[in-house]
Design an enzyme around this catalytic site. Sequence first.
Site, PDB file in Angstrom:
ATOM      1  N   PHE A   1     -11.230  16.358  32.575  1.00 28.50           N
ATOM      2  CA  PHE A   1     -10.718  18.258  33.045  1.00 28.50           C
ATOM      3  C   PHE A   1     -11.541  18.353  34.328  1.00 28.50           C
ATOM      4  CE2 PHE A   1     -10.476  17.285  27.773  1.00 28.50           C
ATOM      5  CZ  PHE A   1      -8.630  17.129  27.837  1.00 28.50           C
TER       6      PHE A   1
ATOM      7  N   HIS B   1     -16.811  10.902  28.604  1.00 29.57           N
ATOM      8  CA  HIS B   1     -15.710  10.332  28.459  1.00 29.57           C
ATOM      9  C   HIS B   1     -14.967   9.684  29.699  1.00 29.57           C
ATOM     10  CE1 HIS B   1     -17.167  12.237  25.047  1.00 29.57           C
ATOM     11  NE2 HIS B   1     -15.390  12.175  24.563  1.00 29.57           N
TER      12      HIS B   1
ATOM     13  N   ASP C   1      -8.103   7.423  22.093  1.00 32.98           N
ATOM     14  CA  ASP C   1      -8.040   8.613  21.880  1.00 32.98           C
ATOM     15  C   ASP C   1      -6.287   8.048  23.669  1.00 32.98           C
ATOM     16  OD1 ASP C   1      -8.719  10.686  20.418  1.00 32.98           O
ATOM     17  OD2 ASP C   1     -10.061  10.952  22.184  1.00 32.98           O
TER      18      ASP C   1
ATOM     19  N   SER D   1     -19.548  18.024  21.613  1.00 27.06           N
ATOM     20  CA  SER D   1     -19.004  16.172  21.339  1.00 27.06           C
ATOM     21  C   SER D   1     -19.746  15.640  22.511  1.00 27.06           C
ATOM     22  CB  SER D   1     -17.940  16.277  22.057  1.00 27.06           C
ATOM     23  OG  SER D   1     -17.718  15.380  22.808  1.00 27.06           O
TER      24      SER D   1
ATOM     25  N   GLU E   1     -10.219  24.452  31.843  1.00 33.00           N
ATOM     26  CA  GLU E   1     -11.419  24.219  33.215  1.00 33.00           C
ATOM     27  C   GLU E   1     -11.568  24.564  33.854  1.00 33.00           C
ATOM     28  OE1 GLU E   1      -9.510  23.082  30.801  1.00 33.00           O
ATOM     29  OE2 GLU E   1     -11.027  21.794  29.523  1.00 33.00           O
TER      30      GLU E   1
ATOM     31  N   ARG F   1     -24.942  10.508  25.807  1.00 34.37           N
ATOM     32  CA  ARG F   1     -25.128  12.437  25.616  1.00 34.37           C
ATOM     33  C   ARG F   1     -25.772  12.871  25.592  1.00 34.37           C
ATOM     34  NH1 ARG F   1     -19.582  12.504  22.117  1.00 34.37           N
ATOM     35  NH2 ARG F   1     -19.883  10.022  22.066  1.00 34.37           N
TER      36      ARG F   1
END
Lengths: 281, 320
Positions: free
Chosen positions: B85, B111, B119, B39, B60, B12
């Site tokens: 998403f 992710h 999660d 994030s 989204e 990231r």
Amino acid sequence: MVDISEELIATLKKKAVTLRKHIIRMTHNAQSGHPGGSMSAADIVTALYFHVLRVDPKNPTWPDRDRFVLSKGHACPVWYAALAERGFFPVEELLTFRKLNSRLQGHPELGTTPGVENAAGAEGQGLSFSVGLALAARMDHKPWRVYCILGDGEQDVGQTWEAAMASSKYGLDNLTAFIDRNGIQQEGRTEDIMPLEPLAEKWEAFNWHVLTIDGHDFRQILAAIEEAHRTKGRPTAVISRTVKGKGVSFMENKIKYHGAATSDDELKLALAELEAQEAAI
Amino acid sequence: MTAGPWKMESQRSYFGKALIALGRRNPNVVVVGADTTESIKTIDFGKSFPDRFFQLGIAEPNMISVAAGLAAAGKIAFAATYSVFGSAHTYNVIRQNVAYTNLNVKIFCSHAGLTVGPDGATHQMNEDIALMRGIPRMTVLVPADGPETAKCVDAAAAMKGPIYCRFSRTNVPTITSPDDDFAIGRARVIRDGSDVTLIGCGLMVARCLEAADSLKRAGIKARVINLSTVKPLDTATIDRAARETGGIVTAEEHTVVHGIGAAIASAIAANHPVPVAMVGVQDVFGESGEADELLRKYGLTAEKIVDGAHDVMKRRGQGR
């Protein structure tokens, strides 16, 4: 008040009848397609393509053109008819609609049909796409505007309201949305399938400037567009009360003609009615 | 190339920095986000270029269509969020507004896979490669590490058309160098060998290298390929590996249903069929846990890749 001549109104009325005749012929020839919602939007599309939009049929991708986005993609017969009449491609090509190897797909395809600006078919994506276009115009300090036609069935789709929020967040006053409020969707009356009213209040609550007009009255359509142009800091939603199948008596307000073509006999009756209207203008 | 020790780095962070550098070079680049921008580090692009950054909230489908509209007006639009998403929730929007239109929308998703960790299964996207590689006109990238993620950003901007690129939340071993060649559509042989081929993508490339070290100790020379482009598949490199090594093990942090293993198996079936073993998530949902614990529990390890190598070599022997 906008100065609109009788002559202009007569010209637009004639053009709208021409588009309706094309819609009837195209869907009859294909024996499929969606005449009802094409005919309800015909007057708005006529006003845009034959009086408002700055477009160049010889240069369909001219960067500074106004953008027309058809979110209710099933109504593409009216779009194709307007584009052909405006000179984007030959009128004769209209009868290839929905046929193999045609540039006129059953729902709009970007990049294939000259003048088509978006792909649609799955409902509820066109207003979001219009938001992207309007943001780009603003970012580049360009004066071109975005006009999007949504169906009232599309008001069921969650993404429509995601786009409504984003439009007002960014104060997109270069974006005008027409909601073709013909009251009928594929399986019935909108108020039976999924009640939409109070619809104007919904758009107002999303911080849009909202107008409600008769979507078959050219003076009201053109006045609404003028008002949208004058409105600063907010997008404008024009809830246009229309009649599904408008222009052919036996098709008007009939759920069946959302997605059914005319028979051979009906074709003759429909064209005769439309020709009579044309003669009376 | 041998296995480790490697620096553990965030894909990231590389993504966010590469976007800013790209934004400086190219004023046509815009970024849209969906309440995950801090994030996934796109918020830094927003701070550098506030006029070219659009926060669109938890919406989204709208984000993807807005990106398509921006691209239709000539922008290079990066849409970035979490992979669940940015792929599954938005599938038909991507299909109709991005791929069918062939627009310059670059979907970059963090992710991906099990290593999202605590999660749990709702956020562990193990099916996005399958979804995205099925869409015509879509290019699918899976960078192995941070430096390669940065290269994907630049290559995506330079390429015309839609792209889906997925990477990890967790820090991953940095196995490539900024000087390494990178091109969309080219699989890279990062270790030569003639006995068996290990093809991995994402963080599983490092595990392929570990497996190759382990096999070497048993006298087996394994070729290792970094498959950073899943689609279009580099069939020339894969066919050559099939011909020259006679067996393939695939490794992905993704379901084996329609993932890279399936893509490779169907490619070689058409050209030079050899035994294939697929290391990946075995058609199940994940669960909460730490990244490394999950990789072990679901069999995404160097040991499983070694087992796969022995398996294909045994099956090849029986067939000959």
